[in-house]
Write an enzyme that holds these catalytic residues in place. Structure first.
Site, short mmCIF file in Angstrom:
data_model
loop_
_atom_site.label_atom_id
_atom_site.label_comp_id
_atom_site.label_asym_id
_atom_site.label_seq_id
_atom_site.Cartn_x
_atom_site.Cartn_y
_atom_site.Cartn_z
N GLN A 108 2.17 -5.74 6.98
CA GLN A 108 2.70 -4.48 6.47
C GLN A 108 4.13 -4.70 5.97
O GLN A 108 5.01 -5.08 6.74
CB GLN A 108 2.66 -3.42 7.58
CG GLN A 108 1.25 -3.18 8.09
CD GLN A 108 1.19 -2.18 9.22
OE1 GLN A 108 0.76 -1.06 9.02
NE2 GLN A 108 1.61 -2.58 10.40
N HIS A 115 -2.74 1.40 -3.88
CA HIS A 115 -3.16 2.31 -4.94
C HIS A 115 -1.96 2.69 -5.80
O HIS A 115 -2.09 3.53 -6.70
CB HIS A 115 -3.75 3.59 -4.34
CG HIS A 115 -4.84 3.35 -3.35
ND1 HIS A 115 -4.60 3.09 -2.02
CD2 HIS A 115 -6.18 3.30 -3.50
CE1 HIS A 115 -5.75 2.92 -1.39
NE2 HIS A 115 -6.72 3.03 -2.26
N GLY A 164 2.05 -0.25 4.40
CA GLY A 164 2.10 0.19 5.79
C GLY A 164 1.86 1.68 5.90
O GLY A 164 2.48 2.46 5.18
N ALA A 165 0.95 2.09 6.79
CA ALA A 165 0.53 3.49 6.87
C ALA A 165 0.97 4.21 8.13
O ALA A 165 0.87 5.42 8.22
CB ALA A 165 -0.99 3.57 6.75
N ASP A 186 -7.53 -6.29 11.10
CA ASP A 186 -6.66 -5.26 10.58
C ASP A 186 -5.37 -5.21 11.39
O ASP A 186 -5.33 -5.65 12.55
CB ASP A 186 -7.37 -3.90 10.63
CG ASP A 186 -6.90 -2.97 9.54
OD1 ASP A 186 -5.91 -3.29 8.85
OD2 ASP A 186 -7.54 -1.90 9.37
N MET A 187 -4.31 -4.67 10.78
CA MET A 187 -3.05 -4.52 11.49
C MET A 187 -2.91 -3.07 11.92
O MET A 187 -3.15 -2.15 11.12
CB MET A 187 -1.86 -4.94 10.61
CG MET A 187 -0.56 -5.03 11.36
SD MET A 187 -0.58 -6.17 12.78
CE MET A 187 -0.60 -7.76 11.96
N ARG A 231 -5.04 10.03 9.53
CA ARG A 231 -3.96 9.13 9.17
C ARG A 231 -3.75 9.08 7.66
O ARG A 231 -2.64 8.96 7.17
CB ARG A 231 -4.22 7.73 9.72
CG ARG A 231 -3.03 6.78 9.52
CD ARG A 231 -3.23 5.45 10.21
NE ARG A 231 -3.39 5.66 11.63
CZ ARG A 231 -4.45 5.31 12.33
NH1 ARG A 231 -5.46 4.73 11.73
NH2 ARG A 231 -4.53 5.56 13.62
N ARG A 232 -4.84 9.15 6.89
CA ARG A 232 -4.72 9.16 5.44
C ARG A 232 -3.88 10.34 4.99
O ARG A 232 -3.21 10.30 3.97
CB ARG A 232 -6.10 9.26 4.78
CG ARG A 232 -7.05 8.11 5.07
CD ARG A 232 -6.81 6.87 4.22
NE ARG A 232 -5.66 6.10 4.57
CZ ARG A 232 -5.56 5.31 5.62
NH1 ARG A 232 -6.54 5.21 6.46
NH2 ARG A 232 -4.47 4.61 5.82
N ARG A 240 -3.84 -10.09 3.65
CA ARG A 240 -3.88 -8.84 2.91
C ARG A 240 -2.52 -8.17 3.07
O ARG A 240 -2.10 -7.84 4.18
CB ARG A 240 -4.99 -7.94 3.46
CG ARG A 240 -5.08 -6.60 2.78
CD ARG A 240 -6.23 -5.78 3.39
NE ARG A 240 -6.52 -4.62 2.57
CZ ARG A 240 -6.38 -3.35 2.96
NH1 ARG A 240 -5.93 -3.08 4.17
NH2 ARG A 240 -6.68 -2.36 2.13
#
Length: 283
Positions: A139, A203, A164-165, A109-110, A264-265, A160
């Site tokens: 990202q 999404h 970016g979150a 994961d990044m 974070r979501r 993937r």
């Protein structure tokens, strides 16, 4: 104060692998592939990092024993990146040896931008040694991602692509959502042209529709790339995409260290609050 797990239950499958198995099997029964993600990050001591590696090896064992159609995703800061880069790489290689034995796949994961270069350095070493058993994440909002995408695409790496979150400075990352979407689309074109099987984690209806249209117009088969979404969001959409012939995968996080993921979501970027609330109303 320990917050009740019920707060995160929508987005986290369980506080342990055993709690998550029934949810995983339910999704597999809908022809949805999975990636199981043991939650946690920024481990600071070697004992905890070693324990994390052992837990991920047990996860690979459990996936095999339960007959799940699932890969795994890991964060390098869980495996000691904040302690020592070589130590972290050694831990990753230990896990990848087991993954290769099972003919399994590990997604690196990044994380935040402070870790981007180290993550890609370690991925390069892992890819050279383990090839198809390892991939990573790019990202789209980071300015550096154009060069990273071009280089990784030339390697034929398994990438993937996400928007970016993390909250990042305007000096290193795009801030405007239309600009982020345009960057995502440009990088998606590169991956579709130069890599065997790109994965698109989004999404966002605009991006999902664009990928469907672009691939159809360019005669790219539906089974040559993959849509990925997070557990708890848009499950009916994923079932519909699967029924339409697209490859799909749901990221299924679990573990007792769920609060950073959950927050974070919702909180790390202001767009996430509205996004999660609106997406929860979509099927």
């Amino acid at each position: 104060m320990k917050l009740p797990f019920i707060l995160a239950k929508r987005f986290v499958a369980g506080e342990s692998f055993d709690e998550s198995v029934s949810k995983a099997k339910e999704l597999n029964n809908k022809d949805l592939d999975l990636t199981l993600d043991l939650l946690g990050e920024n481990v600071k001591d070697r004992e905890k990092a070693d324990e994390t590696v052992d837990n991920y090896i047990k996860l690979l064992d459990g996936i095999s024993e339960q007959g799940l159609i699932s890969s795994i995703s890991i964060k390098l800061t869980m495996m000691g990146l904040d302690i020592d880069k070589q130590y972290c790489q050694d831990n990753l290689f230990k896990l990848l040896e087991v993954a290769r034995k099972y003919d399994q796949f590990v997604r690196i994961d990044m994380e935040g931008s402070d870790n981007t270069q180290d993550t890609l350095d370690i991925f390069d070493a892992a890819f050279n040694e383990f090839g198809k058993h390892v991939g990573t994440v790019i990202q789209a909002y980071l300015f550096r991602s154009k060069e990273d995408i071009d280089r990784l695409a030339e390697m034929k790496a398994d990438i993937r692509l996400v928007k970016g979150a993390y909250s990042e400075s305007s000096t290193i990352a795009l801030q405007d959502m239309p600009a982020i979407r345009e960057a995502f689309k440009e990088y998606a074109k590169v991956l579709l042209k130069h890599t065997p099987f790109p994965r698109f984690g989004t999404h966002d209806d605009e991006l999902v529709d664009w990928i469907k249209t672009y691939t159809a117009e360019n005669d790219i088969p539906k089974d040559r790339f993959e849509f990925q979404m997070l557990y708890g969001l848009r499950e009916e959409t994923m079932v519909s995409l699967t029924n339409d012939g697209y490859k799909t995968r749901i990221y299924v996080p679990f573990g007792s260290d769920w609060f950073p993921y959950f927050s974070r979501r919702l909180m790390e970027r202001k767009e996430n609050i509205w996004f999660v609330l609106s997406t929860m109303l979509k099927k």
